[in-house]
Design a protein around this motif. Structure first.
Motif, mmCIF file in Angstrom:
data_model
loop_
_atom_site.group_PDB
_atom_site.id
_atom_site.type_symbol
_atom_site.label_atom_id
_atom_site.label_comp_id
_atom_site.label_asym_id
_atom_site.label_seq_id
_atom_site.Cartn_x
_atom_site.Cartn_y
_atom_site.Cartn_z
ATOM 1 N N SER A 199 0.803 -1.222 0.000
ATOM 2 C CA SER A 199 0.000 0.000 0.000
ATOM 3 C C SER A 199 0.834 1.268 0.000
ATOM 4 C CB SER A 199 -0.935 0.018 1.216
ATOM 5 O OG SER A 199 -0.176 0.005 2.414
ATOM 6 N N ASN A 200 2.148 1.145 -0.151
ATOM 7 C CA ASN A 200 3.024 2.313 -0.142
ATOM 8 C C ASN A 200 3.396 2.690 -1.572
ATOM 9 O OD1 ASN A 200 4.170 0.404 2.406
ATOM 10 N ND2 ASN A 200 3.456 2.450 2.909
ATOM 11 N N VAL A 201 3.423 3.975 -1.846
ATOM 12 C CA VAL A 201 3.784 4.459 -3.177
ATOM 13 C C VAL A 201 5.176 5.067 -3.095
ATOM 14 C CG1 VAL A 201 3.154 5.973 -5.077
ATOM 15 C CG2 VAL A 201 1.367 4.888 -3.707
ATOM 16 N N PHE A 241 1.210 10.946 3.159
ATOM 17 C CA PHE A 241 1.816 10.138 2.117
ATOM 18 C C PHE A 241 0.792 9.698 1.079
ATOM 19 C CE2 PHE A 241 5.147 9.056 5.384
ATOM 20 C CZ PHE A 241 6.218 9.592 4.673
ATOM 21 N N LEU A 242 1.250 9.587 -0.157
ATOM 22 C CA LEU A 242 0.478 8.920 -1.188
ATOM 23 C C LEU A 242 0.551 7.423 -0.920
ATOM 24 C CD1 LEU A 242 -1.086 9.251 -3.853
ATOM 25 C CD2 LEU A 242 1.098 9.102 -5.051
ATOM 26 N N GLY A 248 4.887 15.562 -3.988
ATOM 27 C CA GLY A 248 6.325 15.728 -4.149
ATOM 28 C C GLY A 248 7.110 14.551 -3.617
ATOM 29 N N ARG A 249 8.402 14.606 -3.837
ATOM 30 C CA ARG A 249 9.305 13.544 -3.390
ATOM 31 C C ARG A 249 9.668 13.752 -1.918
ATOM 32 N NH1 ARG A 249 13.667 10.670 -6.295
ATOM 33 N NH2 ARG A 249 12.990 11.815 -8.153
ATOM 34 N N TYR A 250 9.668 12.654 -1.157
ATOM 35 C CA TYR A 250 10.040 12.705 0.254
ATOM 36 C C TYR A 250 10.848 11.453 0.573
ATOM 37 C CZ TYR A 250 9.656 12.624 5.365
ATOM 38 O OH TYR A 250 9.936 12.576 6.703
ATOM 39 N N PHE A 251 12.059 11.628 1.099
ATOM 40 C CA PHE A 251 12.862 10.451 1.451
ATOM 41 C C PHE A 251 12.546 10.033 2.876
ATOM 42 C CE2 PHE A 251 16.562 8.075 2.919
ATOM 43 C CZ PHE A 251 16.633 7.131 1.897
ATOM 44 N N ASP A 252 12.016 8.844 3.003
ATOM 45 C CA ASP A 252 11.634 8.286 4.300
ATOM 46 C C ASP A 252 12.820 7.497 4.845
ATOM 47 O OD1 ASP A 252 10.549 7.021 6.475
ATOM 48 O OD2 ASP A 252 8.737 6.355 5.447
ATOM 49 N N ALA A 282 12.414 6.431 -1.246
ATOM 50 C CA ALA A 282 11.902 7.713 -1.725
ATOM 51 C C ALA A 282 10.408 7.544 -1.962
ATOM 52 C CB ALA A 282 12.606 8.124 -3.007
ATOM 53 N N ARG A 283 9.612 8.285 -1.207
ATOM 54 C CA ARG A 283 8.165 8.154 -1.280
ATOM 55 C C ARG A 283 7.548 9.432 -1.845
ATOM 56 N NH1 ARG A 283 6.284 5.754 4.496
ATOM 57 N NH2 ARG A 283 4.331 5.552 3.318
#
Length: 211
Positions: free
Chosen positions: A79-81, A141-142, A182-186, A192-193
């Protein structure tokens, strides 16, 4: 200021029970849709029912496509994009306009996005894009889940003319106040989410998925 605070509070309640705060501010987009359809990398109009790769306009380490991932072993379905490895296209995605009679995908109009990937029977309906609040990181989060029939689960494609590309936005309650994806580094997940953001949208192009 009071109106903005009320809106952000309502958004947090709408997306997840009891979130603590919001980490982004809205942008306002034009209310009128463009008559020119969204185009793929071949210059053809995006069409409902067909599948596409949504890939970054970045190069090298900043490249990659939108992909469904399984970052939480506690969940039954992926379920994570995330953004796929550099120089890869990600997963196939089907885009469906909210307008049932639409023959092409138009910018600034509501769309539902769904991953077109092999899944187990249990997860076959949990492939539609949605927004989920993550309390530890304070990010929206998407993610993916079951289809939502109203426009609260839909997104818009907007033109980014200065970059010769597109960006994707999310408009809570189906209104005109929208947020960039946008891009977010988890760091906790090492991935990179995609998440809602005030600045630096994740600019993309659409490539036909021919296989």
């Amino acid at each position: 200021m009071k109106t903005l605070a009320v809106l952000l509070f309502a958004l947090s309640l709408y997306l997840l029970p009891n979130p603590t705060h919001s980490t982004f501010n809205p942008i306002r987009l034009p209310t009128a849709a463009d008559d020119t359809p969204v185009l793929d990398t071949d210059g053809d109009a995006l069409r409902p029912g067909e599948t596409y790769f949504i890939t970054s306009t970045g190069r090298g380490a900043a490249s990659g496509g939108v992909q469904l991932a399984w970052l939480d072993s506690a969940t039954k379905c992926a379920s994570n994009v995330v953004i796929s490895r550099p120089l890869t296209d990600g997963d196939r995605i089907r885009i469906t306009p909210a307008e049932p009679n639409a023959t092409v995908v138009l910018p600034s109009t509501f769309q539902s996005f769904a991953f077109f990937v092999a899944t187990s029977r249990l997860c076959v309906s949990s492939v539609f894009w949605r927004i989920r609040y993550d309390q530890p990181s304070g990010q929206y989060f998407l993610s993916s889940g079951e289809f939502v029939s109203d426009i609260s689960g839909q997104f818009k494609i907007e033109v980014a003319p200065e970059l010769n590309a597109y960006k994707i936005t999310y408009c809570p309650f189906g209104g005109h106040i929208c947020y960039n994806v946008g891009r977010y580094f988890d760091e906790s997940a090492g991935a990179a989410r995609l998440a809602l953001t005030e600045d630096f949208p994740f600019t993309v192009v659409f490539k036909k998925a021919t296989f």
